[in-house]
Design a protein around this motif. Structure first.
Motif, PDB file in Angstrom:
ATOM      1  N   MET A  74       0.818  -1.219   0.000  1.00  0.00           N
ATOM      2  CA  MET A  74       0.000   0.000   0.000  1.00  0.00           C
ATOM      3  C   MET A  74       0.846   1.261   0.000  1.00  0.00           C
ATOM      4  O   MET A  74       0.420   2.284  -0.498  1.00  0.00           O
ATOM      5  N   ARG A  75       2.015   1.197   0.580  1.00  0.00           N
ATOM      6  CA  ARG A  75       2.844   2.400   0.694  1.00  0.00           C
ATOM      7  C   ARG A  75       3.763   2.610  -0.504  1.00  0.00           C
ATOM      8  O   ARG A  75       4.616   3.486  -0.480  1.00  0.00           O
ATOM      9  N   VAL A  76       3.598   1.801  -1.545  1.00  0.00           N
ATOM     10  CA  VAL A  76       4.406   1.939  -2.759  1.00  0.00           C
ATOM     11  C   VAL A  76       3.696   2.914  -3.687  1.00  0.00           C
ATOM     12  O   VAL A  76       2.565   2.698  -4.098  1.00  0.00           O
ATOM     13  N   ARG A  77       4.366   3.992  -3.982  1.00  0.00           N
ATOM     14  CA  ARG A  77       3.785   5.017  -4.845  1.00  0.00           C
ATOM     15  C   ARG A  77       4.080   4.691  -6.308  1.00  0.00           C
ATOM     16  O   ARG A  77       5.166   4.247  -6.654  1.00  0.00           O
ATOM     17  N   ASP A  78       3.102   4.935  -7.167  1.00  0.00           N
ATOM     18  CA  ASP A  78       3.242   4.644  -8.589  1.00  0.00           C
ATOM     19  C   ASP A  78       3.915   5.830  -9.273  1.00  0.00           C
ATOM     20  O   ASP A  78       3.354   6.914  -9.357  1.00  0.00           O
ATOM     21  N   THR A  79       5.110   5.602  -9.790  1.00  0.00           N
ATOM     22  CA  THR A  79       5.857   6.692 -10.426  1.00  0.00           C
ATOM     23  C   THR A  79       5.410   6.935 -11.858  1.00  0.00           C
ATOM     24  O   THR A  79       5.749   7.952 -12.445  1.00  0.00           O
ATOM     25  N   ARG A  80       4.624   6.018 -12.444  1.00  0.00           N
ATOM     26  CA  ARG A  80       4.165   6.191 -13.820  1.00  0.00           C
ATOM     27  C   ARG A  80       2.861   6.979 -13.920  1.00  0.00           C
ATOM     28  O   ARG A  80       2.335   7.176 -15.011  1.00  0.00           O
ATOM     29  N   ALA A  81       2.306   7.433 -12.801  1.00  0.00           N
ATOM     30  CA  ALA A  81       1.009   8.112 -12.810  1.00  0.00           C
ATOM     31  C   ALA A  81       1.061   9.447 -13.540  1.00  0.00           C
ATOM     32  O   ALA A  81       0.063   9.886 -14.108  1.00  0.00           O
ATOM     33  N   ARG A  82       2.199  10.091 -13.559  1.00  0.00           N
ATOM     34  CA  ARG A  82       2.314  11.397 -14.216  1.00  0.00           C
ATOM     35  C   ARG A  82       2.051  11.304 -15.722  1.00  0.00           C
ATOM     36  O   ARG A  82       1.480  12.208 -16.319  1.00  0.00           O
ATOM     37  N   ASP A  83       2.444  10.199 -16.341  1.00  0.00           N
ATOM     38  CA  ASP A  83       2.242  10.020 -17.780  1.00  0.00           C
ATOM     39  C   ASP A  83       0.878   9.436 -18.112  1.00  0.00           C
ATOM     40  O   ASP A  83       0.470   9.451 -19.264  1.00  0.00           O
ATOM     41  N   GLY A  84       0.173   8.922 -17.126  1.00  0.00           N
ATOM     42  CA  GLY A  84      -1.120   8.296 -17.356  1.00  0.00           C
ATOM     43  C   GLY A  84      -0.982   6.807 -17.553  1.00  0.00           C
ATOM     44  O   GLY A  84      -0.006   6.329 -18.120  1.00  0.00           O
TER      45      GLY A  84
END
Length: 123
Positions: A74-84
């Motif tokens: 749960m605490r892993v942030r998605d780094t690809r969210a900025r590109d969609g």
């Protein structure tokens, strides 16, 4: 065990918690026959959608589909969210993940190509 791990994110759980609170307020409004209380509960439920969407776009929600096991936490942030995310409705609504066509050199912006103009019956 499934490889999809859907909804186990900060965005998902926060949205569910806010929507549950809103549903409880709606229920209270129904039980007390109070339209303003029920309306306030519905507003909280609508707010939960916006909060979940904002958290997803900021990287606290993950894309649909199969992810590697190291990204299941749960605490892993998605780094690809900025590109969609591909195939993600929330990202498309935010204008992310769209492929824009490269401009053609020498083309006039907004001009209609000649081959797409319908000809008259005489021509």
């Amino acid at each position: 065990m499934s490889l999809y791990d859907e909804g186990h994110t900060v965005a998902g759980w926060t949205g569910v918690a806010i929507a549950t609170a809103g549903g409880a307020v709606v229920g209270l409004g129904v039980c007390t026959a109070s339209l303003p209380v029920a309306g306030a509960g519905l507003a909280v439920v609508a707010l939960s959608v916006l909060v979940t969407w904002a958290l997803h776009l900021s990287g606290w929600g993950k894309p649909p589909g199969v992810r590697p096991r190291e990204q299941w936490g749960m605490r892993v942030r998605d780094t690809r969210a900025r590109d969609g995310h591909p195939g993600c409705v929330g990202c498309r609504l935010a204008g992310r993940g769209r492929k824009r066509a490269a401009p053609v050199p020498g083309a006039v912006p907004g001009a209609i190509p000649a081959e797409s103009i319908p000809l008259s019956p005489i021509e």
